[in-house]
Design an enzyme around this catalytic site. Structure first.
Site, PDB file in Angstrom:
ATOM      1  CB  SER A   9      -0.798   0.071   1.288  1.00 17.76           C
ATOM      2  OG  SER A   9      -0.122   0.006   2.359  1.00 17.76           O
ATOM      3  CB  CYS A  10       4.470   1.694   0.664  1.00 15.78           C
ATOM      4  SG  CYS A  10       5.559   2.951   0.805  1.00 15.78           S
ATOM      5  CB  THR A  11       2.383   6.357  -2.452  1.00 12.58           C
ATOM      6  OG1 THR A  11       0.914   6.092  -2.234  1.00 12.58           O
ATOM      7  CG2 THR A  11       2.287   7.132  -3.691  1.00 12.58           C
ATOM      8  CB  CYS A  13       7.069   1.083  -1.950  1.00 12.45           C
ATOM      9  SG  CYS A  13       7.249   0.807  -0.252  1.00 12.45           S
ATOM     10  NE  ARG A  14       1.339   2.619  -5.512  1.00 12.64           N
ATOM     11  CZ  ARG A  14       0.663   2.573  -4.400  1.00 12.64           C
ATOM     12  NH1 ARG A  14       0.644   1.314  -3.738  1.00 12.64           N
ATOM     13  NH2 ARG A  14       0.053   3.595  -4.151  1.00 12.64           N
TER      14      ARG A  14
END
Length: 132
Positions: A9-11, A13-14
């Protein structure tokens, strides 16, 4: 090889993954929520930090808010056990190779993972654009 530790769910990370792919930097990615960091990995990451736990623990996370322990009261063994059991306490993404550690996504700082020659070319290009 660069290790990218992420959570689904980590932006940030993306963004890190997208940046690494766009710059053709080989990496291996691991979802640290499904496969938490081991004690040895945590020790290695801590040894690379400048400010120890301050650098790696997300004090804004829900897991930290729910924590009923003062981290300063824990010895290293207790702290590592807590981080193994509760990976959501860790800041994300974490990128680590043999020499460097990057926590969180920062487009300027992530450039440290570019090969030196590419960084030199980009620096020369930026200087030419700015008229230096």
């Amino acid at each position: 090889m660069l290790q990218l530790f992420t959570s689904p769910s980590c932006t940030s990370c993306r963004k890190a993954r997208t940046w690494l792919v766009a710059h053709h930097i080989p990496f291996s990615e691991r979802n640290m929520m499904n496969e938490p960091l081991t004690r040895d990995e945590l020790k290695h990451i801590l040894s690379m930090t400048e400010d120890g736990t301050t650098d790696i623990i997300s004090t804004r996370s829900k897991a930290f808010e729910k924590l009923d322990k003062d981290l300063d009261d824990l010895n290293i063994t207790e702290l590592l056990a807590l981080l193994e059991e509760t990976p959501s306490l860790l800041r994300r993404p974490m990128m680590v190779d043999e020499k460097r550690l990057q926590i969180g996504f920062n487009e300027d700082e992530i450039r440290c993972f570019l090969p030196r020659e590419i960084r030199r070319i980009e620096m020369r290009h930026a200087q030419m654009l700015s008229g230096i």
